[in-house]
Design a protein around this motif. Structure first.
Motif, mmCIF file in Angstrom:
data_model
loop_
_atom_site.group_PDB
_atom_site.id
_atom_site.type_symbol
_atom_site.label_atom_id
_atom_site.label_comp_id
_atom_site.label_asym_id
_atom_site.label_seq_id
_atom_site.Cartn_x
_atom_site.Cartn_y
_atom_site.Cartn_z
ATOM 1 N N THR A 1 0.813 -1.304 -0.126
ATOM 2 C CA THR A 1 -0.215 -0.059 0.063
ATOM 3 C C THR A 1 0.808 1.275 0.019
ATOM 4 O OG1 THR A 1 -0.306 0.110 2.497
ATOM 5 C CG2 THR A 1 -1.846 -1.117 1.302
ATOM 6 N N LEU A 2 0.216 2.269 -0.554
ATOM 7 C CA LEU A 2 0.775 3.581 -0.523
ATOM 8 C C LEU A 2 -0.262 4.552 -0.231
ATOM 9 C CD1 LEU A 2 3.363 5.382 -1.228
ATOM 10 C CD2 LEU A 2 2.375 5.769 -3.489
ATOM 11 N N PRO A 3 0.059 5.427 1.038
ATOM 12 C CA PRO A 3 -1.001 6.288 1.468
ATOM 13 C C PRO A 3 -1.090 7.435 0.509
ATOM 14 C CG PRO A 3 0.976 6.444 2.771
ATOM 15 C CD PRO A 3 1.268 5.411 1.869
ATOM 16 N N VAL A 4 -2.397 7.968 0.253
ATOM 17 C CA VAL A 4 -2.984 9.073 -0.313
ATOM 18 C C VAL A 4 -3.299 9.960 0.556
ATOM 19 C CG1 VAL A 4 -4.369 9.784 -2.221
ATOM 20 C CG2 VAL A 4 -3.539 7.443 -2.462
ATOM 21 N N LEU A 5 -2.752 11.101 0.245
ATOM 22 C CA LEU A 5 -2.940 12.382 1.316
ATOM 23 C C LEU A 5 -3.646 13.328 0.694
ATOM 24 C CD1 LEU A 5 0.693 12.146 3.072
ATOM 25 C CD2 LEU A 5 -1.525 10.805 3.536
ATOM 26 N N SER A 6 -4.384 14.242 1.652
ATOM 27 C CA SER A 6 -4.915 15.455 1.117
ATOM 28 C C SER A 6 -3.839 16.703 1.204
ATOM 29 C CB SER A 6 -6.154 15.729 2.132
ATOM 30 O OG SER A 6 -5.544 16.347 3.415
ATOM 31 N N HIS A 7 -4.367 17.667 0.836
ATOM 32 C CA HIS A 7 -3.548 18.884 0.777
ATOM 33 C C HIS A 7 -2.558 19.285 2.300
ATOM 34 C CE1 HIS A 7 -6.824 20.775 2.315
ATOM 35 N NE2 HIS A 7 -6.299 21.833 2.886
ATOM 36 N N ASN A 8 -3.485 18.740 3.557
ATOM 37 C CA ASN A 8 -2.709 19.271 4.424
ATOM 38 C C ASN A 8 -2.250 18.056 5.295
ATOM 39 O OD1 ASN A 8 -5.162 17.564 5.097
ATOM 40 N ND2 ASN A 8 -6.155 19.428 6.244
ATOM 41 N N GLY A 9 -2.222 16.775 4.469
ATOM 42 C CA GLY A 9 -1.548 15.693 5.120
ATOM 43 C C GLY A 9 -2.553 14.408 5.640
ATOM 44 N N ASP A 10 -3.720 14.761 5.597
ATOM 45 C CA ASP A 10 -4.842 13.937 6.153
ATOM 46 C C ASP A 10 -4.893 12.750 5.180
ATOM 47 O OD1 ASP A 10 -5.244 15.659 8.380
ATOM 48 O OD2 ASP A 10 -7.049 16.390 7.269
ATOM 49 N N LEU A 11 -5.158 11.504 5.729
ATOM 50 C CA LEU A 11 -5.150 10.299 4.947
ATOM 51 C C LEU A 11 -6.621 10.368 4.311
ATOM 52 C CD1 LEU A 11 -3.759 7.450 4.232
ATOM 53 C CD2 LEU A 11 -5.074 6.421 6.195
ATOM 54 N N VAL A 12 -6.546 9.887 2.943
ATOM 55 C CA VAL A 12 -7.572 9.919 2.024
ATOM 56 C C VAL A 12 -7.665 8.543 1.875
ATOM 57 C CG1 VAL A 12 -8.438 10.736 -0.132
ATOM 58 C CG2 VAL A 12 -7.278 12.424 1.189
ATOM 59 N N GLY A 13 -6.771 7.931 1.474
ATOM 60 C CA GLY A 13 -7.056 6.483 1.167
ATOM 61 C C GLY A 13 -5.766 5.911 0.934
ATOM 62 N N HIS A 14 -5.763 4.637 -0.024
ATOM 63 C CA HIS A 14 -4.501 3.939 -0.164
ATOM 64 C C HIS A 14 -4.566 3.365 -1.655
ATOM 65 C CE1 HIS A 14 -3.465 3.444 4.348
ATOM 66 N NE2 HIS A 14 -4.955 3.204 4.470
ATOM 67 N N LEU A 15 -3.388 3.534 -2.185
ATOM 68 C CA LEU A 15 -3.017 2.871 -3.427
ATOM 69 C C LEU A 15 -2.577 1.442 -3.053
ATOM 70 C CD1 LEU A 15 -1.484 5.520 -5.918
ATOM 71 C CD2 LEU A 15 -3.804 4.521 -5.895
ATOM 72 N N CYS A 16 -3.186 0.363 -3.771
ATOM 73 C CA CYS A 16 -2.730 -0.855 -3.105
ATOM 74 C C CYS A 16 -2.543 -1.828 -4.559
ATOM 75 C CB CYS A 16 -3.945 -1.876 -2.771
ATOM 76 S SG CYS A 16 -4.566 -1.186 -1.103
ATOM 77 N N TRP A 17 -1.627 -2.558 -4.468
ATOM 78 C CA TRP A 17 -0.988 -3.280 -5.760
ATOM 79 C C TRP A 17 -0.338 -4.759 -5.343
ATOM 80 C CZ3 TRP A 17 1.308 0.516 -3.726
ATOM 81 C CH2 TRP A 17 2.657 0.677 -3.176
ATOM 82 N N ARG A 18 -0.297 -5.476 -6.239
ATOM 83 C CA ARG A 18 0.425 -6.917 -6.002
ATOM 84 C C ARG A 18 1.959 -6.507 -6.514
ATOM 85 N NH1 ARG A 18 -3.477 -8.631 -9.152
ATOM 86 N NH2 ARG A 18 -2.291 -9.056 -10.902
#
Length: 509
Positions: free
Chosen positions: A217-234
């Motif tokens: 996983t790679l965290p996806v962040l908003s403009h202020n650093g809040d967690l929005v979601g995740h990019l996931c892959w094999r």
């Protein structure tokens, strides 16, 4: 040497080599997997930054502009906004929506495609707070930000820039409450995420708010650093893939090694069996020859002694008597050598019999010292004993022979005026008999030679005495046979100390 002891180092070397190769391959695979994963994360971070970063650049180009100040901040000219900014939704593929948000968090303008949520959703999702909290820039300097939003499971990229004069026209100052944000948004859909994965060779890339434990996983962040979601892959795991490809050839190679080892073991076993047969044949020959020689030799010694006693006639001449004495001494010496060879042959063939009994070690020491005392007196060597009482479980005959061999060596290699001391005491489960001399001593290499069969230490003094090199080898084998222990320490010019340890007698033994 037993067959197992011979081949054990080969098996250990092969096993260690295989284990080392496997460990090295596993380590290299993990390192390669980790490097590939780090590269994938770095590429995806750059891709995601470029998505919202490009929107920020577009927003700044349109906000850092005197015309934008005139038509947005000073006067909300909807027609100008719609014709200038609204057309971006149609003319630029990466933009699906344009919003203008006032400083108080209200929407001044919105133009977006049908796939996007309505404007108030964007305000609630963060645009209103962004407009209220964004820092007022210095005059004539742009102020922009960008990031991601998650709305109903969809990933939205945005770039926002505060309207600011470009110092081209002379414009009145913009009141803080008239400040507005130009925000460009783009829907990063499932197809877009998959395309990013395909372009960068990342398998199964997707956006989710609940990542799986099996995926990277790679965290996806908003403009202020809040967690929005995740990019996931094999993860690609090229190192692990390489190991999987290597399993078949490695297995084939291992089978070949095992077959080769099997052939080697068969050949080695065959060679050892042949050596064992040759060794037995040698021992049998030595034993047979020793018996054949000992019989006439006993007759020679016996008849020589009878002649010396002059029972059947007088021996004339001193020289004749001297020659008879030399014949007898030579015969006895040769008989002792033959007896040693016969003992070695029996020991090598595992046919030497022992008769364990309760033995007084002091009596055996005294008997052995008495037998070698004449030799010590002749060489001018002082022989002394100091043994404490004890009872040992041993074969008295072998025990005496061990001590005679050690004492004979000690006396033979001690110069006139030297001394040989015998001490004995109980220590643990053994009775230790220590023989210390002040003789010529030996180095570590010379000790190793002296302990080998027929090994003779080269030296000025040792060459003055005859011998077969069987004394110490017989002692070591006798001590093994008696379940005892043997230890020797020596230094050139500093004498030699030999300790033989005989098991103590016990009622239950």
């Amino acid at each position: 040497m037993s067959f197992r002891r011979l081949v054990a180092p080969v098996f250990v070397a092969v096993a260690v080599s295989i284990a080392a190769l496997v460990a090295l391959a596993a380590f290299a695979a993990r390192q390669q997997d980790a490097a590939a994963l780090a590269a994938e994360k770095q590429v995806l971070q750059q891709e995601m930054r470029s998505i919202h970063g490009s929107l920020a650049v577009l927003a700044e180009d349109n906000a850092w502009w005197d015309a934008a100040v005139e038509n947005i901040s000073l006067e909300e000219n909807i027609d100008w906004i719609d014709s200038t900014l609204g057309e971006s939704v149609i003319g630029i593929s990466q933009i699906q929506g344009v919003f203008i948000v006032r400083r108080d968090g209200t929407m001044a303008y919105g133009n977006f495609v049908a796939a996007l949520p309505p404007p108030h959703v964007f305000l609630d999702a963060g645009f209103a707070d962004l407009a209220k909290t964004m820092e007022i820039p210095e005059n004539f300097k742009p102020k922009s930000t960008s990031g991601f939003l998650e709305i109903d499971g969809d990933l939205i990229a945005f770039g926002a820039s505060m309207v600011q004069a470009g110092e081209v026209k002379s414009l009145p100052p913009i009141p803080d409450e008239k400040r507005a944000l130009i925000i460009f948004v783009s829907l990063v859909g499932k197809d877009d995420i998959e395309r990013i994965g395909e372009d960068n060779a990342v398998k199964g890339l997707k956006f989710t708010t609940t990542p799986s434990a099996e995926d990277n996983t790679l965290p996806v962040l908003s403009h202020n650093g809040d967690l929005v979601g995740h990019l996931c892959w094999r993860p690609s795991a090229p190192g692990s893939e390489m190991l999987r490809y290597m399993v078949l050839p490695a297995s084939i190679l291992l089978v070949i090694v095992i077959i080769a080892l099997g052939r080697f073991l068969r050949q080695a076993n065959k060679v050892l069996e042949e050596l064992a047969r040759a060794d037995k044949a040698k021992s049998a020959f030595l034993a047979s020859t020793s018996h054949e020689i000992r019989t006439p030799l006993n007759s020679i010694i016996g008849f020589t002694e009878l002649i010396s006693l002059e029972l059947y006639g007088k021996v004339e001449g001193e020289k004749n008597k001297e020659y008879l004495q030399l014949i007898r001494e030579s015969g006895e010496h040769l008989l002792s050598i033959i007896n040693d060879i016969l003992d070695i042959s029996k020991l090598e063939a595992d046919r030497f019999e022992i008769y364990a009994e309760n033995v007084d070690p002091r009596a055996v020491v005294a008997s052995a010292c008495k037998l070698v005392s004449a030799s010590a007196l002749e060489r001018g060597v002082t022989l002394s004993t100091d043994c404490l009482p004890a009872e040992t479980l041993s074969d008295e005959r072998i025990m005496r022979q061990v001590l005679i061999n050690l004492l004979s060596n000690a006396i033979k290699f001690t110069e006139p005026g030297g001394s040989v001391t015998v001490t004995g005491l109980s220590r643990g489960r053994f009775y230790d008999i220590t023989i210390t001399d002040t003789g010529i001593g030996m180095s570590e290499h010379q000790i190793e030679t002296a302990l080998s069969l027929f090994g003779q230490v080269e030296g000025e003094l040792s060459r003055q005495h005859s011998g077969t090199g069987l004394g110490l080898p017989l002692v070591t084998r006798f001590m093994d046979l008696l379940n005892g222990q043997f230890d020797i320490s020596s230094k050139p010019g500093a004498g030699t100390t030999v300790t033989v340890r005989f098991p103590l007698y016990r009622e239950d033994a």
